[in-house]
Design a protein around this motif. Structure first.
Motif, PDB file in Angstrom:
ATOM      1  N   VAL A  60     -14.699  -2.310  -4.527  1.00 21.96           N
ATOM      2  CA  VAL A  60     -15.118  -2.116  -5.924  1.00 21.96           C
ATOM      3  C   VAL A  60     -14.001  -2.589  -6.849  1.00 21.96           C
ATOM      4  N   LYS A  61     -12.782  -2.259  -6.484  1.00 20.67           N
ATOM      5  CA  LYS A  61     -11.635  -2.718  -7.279  1.00 20.67           C
ATOM      6  C   LYS A  61     -11.598  -4.248  -7.307  1.00 20.67           C
ATOM      7  N   GLY A  62     -12.026  -4.843  -6.211  1.00 21.29           N
ATOM      8  CA  GLY A  62     -12.062  -6.308  -6.120  1.00 21.29           C
ATOM      9  C   GLY A  62     -13.283  -6.921  -6.782  1.00 21.29           C
ATOM     10  N   ALA A 105     -13.937   1.530  -1.810  1.00 22.52           N
ATOM     11  CA  ALA A 105     -13.370   1.619  -3.156  1.00 22.52           C
ATOM     12  C   ALA A 105     -12.498   0.390  -3.452  1.00 22.52           C
ATOM     13  N   PHE A 106     -11.786  -0.080  -2.468  1.00 21.15           N
ATOM     14  CA  PHE A 106     -10.986  -1.291  -2.661  1.00 21.15           C
ATOM     15  C   PHE A 106     -11.883  -2.498  -2.969  1.00 21.15           C
ATOM     16  N   MET A 119      -9.587  -4.842   2.332  1.00 21.27           N
ATOM     17  CA  MET A 119      -8.271  -4.601   1.779  1.00 21.27           C
ATOM     18  C   MET A 119      -7.140  -5.210   2.577  1.00 21.27           C
ATOM     19  N   GLY A 120      -7.320  -5.296   3.889  1.00 23.36           N
ATOM     20  CA  GLY A 120      -6.234  -5.815   4.708  1.00 23.36           C
ATOM     21  C   GLY A 120      -4.996  -4.948   4.629  1.00 23.36           C
ATOM     22  N   THR A 121      -5.173  -3.629   4.763  1.00 17.98           N
ATOM     23  CA  THR A 121      -3.993  -2.751   4.734  1.00 17.98           C
ATOM     24  C   THR A 121      -3.190  -2.923   6.006  1.00 17.98           C
ATOM     25  N   LEU A 153     -12.813   4.838   1.004  1.00 12.64           N
ATOM     26  CA  LEU A 153     -11.747   4.240   0.209  1.00 12.64           C
ATOM     27  C   LEU A 153     -11.640   2.737   0.479  1.00 12.64           C
ATOM     28  N   PHE A 211       0.809  -1.220   0.000  1.00 12.77           N
ATOM     29  CA  PHE A 211       0.000   0.000   0.000  1.00 12.77           C
ATOM     30  C   PHE A 211       0.844   1.273   0.000  1.00 12.77           C
ATOM     31  N   MET A 221      -8.262   2.584  -8.073  1.00 13.84           N
ATOM     32  CA  MET A 221      -8.702   1.673  -9.134  1.00 13.84           C
ATOM     33  C   MET A 221      -7.569   1.286 -10.085  1.00 13.84           C
ATOM     34  N   PHE A 244     -15.624   7.360  -4.066  1.00 12.72           N
ATOM     35  CA  PHE A 244     -14.607   6.320  -4.213  1.00 12.72           C
ATOM     36  C   PHE A 244     -13.306   6.831  -4.822  1.00 12.72           C
ATOM     37  N   HIS A 245     -13.244   8.129  -5.147  1.00 13.58           N
ATOM     38  CA  HIS A 245     -11.992   8.632  -5.713  1.00 13.58           C
ATOM     39  C   HIS A 245     -11.110   9.200  -4.614  1.00 13.58           C
ATOM     40  N   TYR A 246      -9.819   8.919  -4.727  1.00 15.25           N
ATOM     41  CA  TYR A 246      -8.920   9.276  -3.622  1.00 15.25           C
ATOM     42  C   TYR A 246      -8.768  10.782  -3.421  1.00 15.25           C
TER      43      TYR A 246
END
Lengths: 419, 420
Positions: B351-353, B348-349, B300-302, B345, A341, A399, B397-399
């Protein structure tokens, strides 16, 4: 006669070597044609071409001629950056909350420990794939550090994340000495319980190292008079601190609030630490000028935003320090935030106001400069190591996916599926 | 004379009515929004939200704005409901304080209430509000097998009673490494997974007996006024409510075996339950879906990866959601990109998934409100619901999207300063 034939043989061997090695070492040129190339040090090139040969960048620019026979990679929508660098990581050193391989908490000062003796080239359980995960998100170089459990943790290493053995991965060892301010170790026996106890631990260790140096100096003098003089016993911990004392080894200090930062600076001045850098330094904004004045760099993270209680607002630590003229790197502190990350840590800084180009620099060229390896790392420039990442869009957008990663000119990751 | 008096009274009354009317009118706030993400009724472009007395009184496209209304111009912005962090321990411990979410003197402490530990002035709470999170389930940690009673609270107020939306909101249960490590280190039960499962089962069995004692007493009382009242047991009270289906069990579990143990216990005691964590959920999605059990997960598991969360995948939310499981996304990290403040966010991750965008939005709003049992009050922009709203500079969802303004109960609790 004998001598002459040896010379002739030697010349022959060298010559044949010259013939053999260039052809064997001659690798095919790789050419990458990408929509956008962030060179970092030479601006952004739209529709740029990057040539790679023998693990190095051969050329980068617009409209460069691609040599015949080159392997051409076409990524018209691709965005290229240098391989990302994290100068504060504990990647793959063990499960958080369990017994980790980066904290030898049996004594508060363990300067003789070498992090490379704890590293596994793939990462330890439960991180056995963590190096691959990190590469797959564009991280190519990290400083693997001892943790902050000890006041003096040990020797850090600058490594690339490609390689089958740790030795293969090392760029530089030792890279620096890791220390930590604040009350460490909690209630563990033998550990300082206060901040002043922590500072004393450093001071004591440095003074003992000085005594040790004096003993050796005495021995050298003694030996001139008496060949049978007994040398002092070699002490690995003090040997390591001696390198710090002589200014051969940089120091990196974990700091939290402002009080820790000021103590770190004070100790740095007292013992003439060379190239002092701080990690985290959440209280850094309040003393940003002091840091800038002394050329102390700060590796910011994993906490990117700091809550200012007086003003009741969030402060963008990386941006605030940068504006004050402090050299800033951005970290994950893996696995506090997972290594992969890193680009999103930088995205957080951008979200709250940092210039995007500066944020990219804070995970590429600024780290390379901090570790004094900017001749090899941190930007896409002729002659540097061919470490690069190809993204399918803005590298900071959640994304956005990583399409390919190269380390030393070798493809180490390629996205499966559509591309 | 009498007539005159009544006329005067009428005039006074009329003025009074008018005055009341005006003051109420002044209390109306209108938000003109570029885009309204209602969540439950789609997206309204160039819409208006009317707020009065802390409630949404109207939402729509071409609403007339009352002349006295305070108008907030958000015509270049996006408005969404206040977000919900569905599982967190914030406010239970200030930084540098001793741990506050785990009463590790006893592995089963259903009698504990988080409201007795929650600090309304916690700076962690303030920070989270800056991110547009307006409500949270504050819960005990994961070290006790039965941790205590969580509460759903609004993230504003100076007293607990001002904050509380629902209390108790359920009972927190934890399986897997948490209790095993905490009590294994003390050489106490549970030092194994089966130990933890046994303690849950034993506690619920005791609660069942307790419940029956009370039922019997109620029965006896009808005929015998002298019937002996059973002793009130604070530990068993909340568990009895679990068995009656009056409270939800929030079961924290990550690995497949722990998820299956949770499902077994849910089946056995017919619990109304939500799975929390659920890192391996993607491996047993159908088992979870079949039982109509919802999950709260972090996609996400950040944050620090534990041995039991090593198989977490960015596709987890998408796989569960597609299998028909109601998914709530929360953020389980405290730092960096995973911080609770950055909840959208986290979505958002997901959604990316591969998670559907609308589902991901629901996962931080209405789905959370539903599983926490407060969907009548929050979770969407609907007439009659609390005016908990977030004004965003763009796509949640945008950073680069920033929170511009946050309302809780119609009151401004955060406003972005111009310079940053």
């Amino acid at each position: 006669m004998f001598q002459r034939s040896v010379v002739i043989a030697a010349v022959f061997i060298i010559l044949s070597g010259l013939f053999i090695f260039p052809t064997e070492g001659e690798e095919k040129v790789i050419a990458i044609r990408a929509g956008k190339v962030h060179t970092v040090t030479g601006g952004i090139i739209e529709n740029g071409i990057i040539l790679i040969k023998n693990g190095k960048f051969l050329a980068v620019g617009k409209g460069i001629e691609i040599p015949e026979g080159a392997t051409v990679i076409e990524v018209p929508q691709g965005v290229v950056t240098p391989g990302l660098i994290d100068t504060h990581s504990h990647l793959g050193l063990g499960p958080s909350g369990g017994i980790t391989e980066d904290n030898e908490m049996t004594s508060p000062a363990t300067p003789g420990l070498r992090i490379i003796d704890s590293l596994h080239p793939r990462g330890l359980m439960p991180h056995q794939d963590s190096y691959l995960d990190a590469i797959a998100e564009g991280v190519t170089t990290v400083i693997a550090r001892p943790g902050s459990g000890n006041v003096i943790g040990g020797l850090s290493a600058l490594i690339k994340l490609g390689g089958e053995t740790v030795d293969e991965m090392i760029i530089r060892f030792p890279q620096d000495m890791k220390m930590a301010m604040g009350a460490r170790g909690g209630a563990l026996p033998g550990y300082p319980a206060t901040r002043m106890g922590t500072a004393w631990t450093v001071r004591k260790a440095m003074n003992e190292a000085q005594e040790y140096a004096d003993q050796w100096e005495e021995y050298r003098k003694e030996k001139e008079k008496n060949k049978d003089a007994t040398p002092p016993k070699i002490d690995l911990d003090k040997e390591a601190l001696l390198q710090v004392m002589k200014g051969e080894l940089p120091v990196h200090i974990h700091c939290g609030p402002t009080v820790d930062i000021l103590t770190a600076i004070r100790l740095g001045e007292e013992f003439h630490f060379k190239k002092l850098s701080l990690g985290h330094a959440t209280g850094g904004c309040k003393v940003a000028e002091e840091l800038a004045k002394r050329g102390v760099a700060v590796v910011v993270g994993p906490q990117m935003m700091v809550f200012d209680e007086e003003r009741e607002e969030l402060v963008n630590l990386a941006d605030c320090l940068l504006r004050a003229g402090v050299k800033v790197n951005i970290m994950t502190d893996a696995d506090v935030v997972q290594q992969e990350f890193l680009r999103f840590q930088a995205a957080m800084a951008i979200k709250y106001g940092m210039n995007p180009e500066e944020a990219l620099k804070a995970i590429t060229i600024y780290p390379a400069q901090l570790v004094e390896a900017a001749d090899r790392l941190g930007s896409i420039e002729e002659g540097k190591d061919a470490d690069l990442v190809i993204f399918d869009g803005d590298p900071f957008d959640i994304m956005t996916r990583v399409l390919r990663v190269f380390i030393n000119g070798k493809l180490v990751y390629e996205k499966k599926g559509e591309s | 004379m009498k007539k005159k008096l009544s006329l005067m009274l009428l005039v006074v009354l009329a003025f009074g009515l008018l005055w009341v009317g005006v003051s109420a009118e002044q209390g109306v706030m209108a938000i003109k929004a570029g885009k309204i993400l209602t969540i439950t009724a789609g997206t309204i472009e160039h819409g208006v939200i009317l707020i009065e007395k802390g409630k949404i009184i109207e939402v729509g496209k071409e609403l007339p704005i009352p002349p006295q209304a305070t108008v907030i111009d958000a015509s270049n912005s996006t408005v969404m409901p206040g977000m919900i962090e569905a599982h967190t321990t914030i406010g239970l411990r200030e930084r540098f304080e001793a741990p506050g979410a785990d009463e590790t003197t006893d592995p089963c402490t259903p009698q504990l209430k988080v409201i007795d530990a929650l600090n309304p002035f916690s700076k962690d709470i303030k920070e989270v509000v800056f991110g547009g999170i307006t409500t949270a389930l504050i819960t005990p940690g994961r070290l006790n097998v039965i941790g205590g009673q969580p509460a759903v609270v609004k993230l504003t107020g100076t007293t607990i009673s001002q904050m509380v939306l629902l209390e108790p909101a359920g009972v927190k249960i934890s399986l897997g490494e948490g209790p095993k490590q905490a009590y294994g280190a003390k050489r106490r039960l549970p030092s194994t997974r089966m130990g933890s499962a046994y303690l849950v089962r034993k506690s619920l069995t005791d609660a069942d007996y307790y419940l029956n004692q009370w039922k019997e007493y109620e029965k006896k009382k009808a005929t015998d006024k002298e019937a002996k009242k059973p002793k009130v047991d604070l530990k068993l009270e909340p568990l009895a409510k679990l068995l009656e289906g009056k409270l939800t069990a929030f079961i924290e579990c990550y690995r497949t075996d722990d998820i299956m143990t949770a499902l077994r216990i849910i089946d056995e005691f017919k619990l109304k339950a939500v799975l929390v964590g659920c890192a391996d959920g993607h491996k047993v999605a159908d088992e979870i879906a079949r039982r109509k059990v919802s999950v709260i997960l972090s996609p996400m598991g950040t944050g620090p990866r534990r041995i039991e969360t090593k198989d977490v995948t960015i596709n987890n939310a998408a796989i569960l959601s597609r299998a028909g499981v109601k998914v709530v996304i929360h953020s389980d990290a405290s730092l960096g990109v995973g911080a609770i403040r950055e909840l959208p966010l986290a979505a958002a991750f997901a959604v990316k998934g591969g998670m559907d965008r609308d589902e991901a939005l629901k996962a931080i709003t209405i789905n959370a409100a539903e599983i926490l049992g407060v969907a009548d009050r929050i979770g969407s922009i609907e007439k009659g619901k609390d005016a908990d709203l977030v004004i965003l500079s763009g796509d949640p969802f945008h950073y680069l999207t920033r929170v511009e303004k946050v309302f809780i109960n119609g009151e401004t609790v955060f406003e972005k300063k111009e310079q940053n």
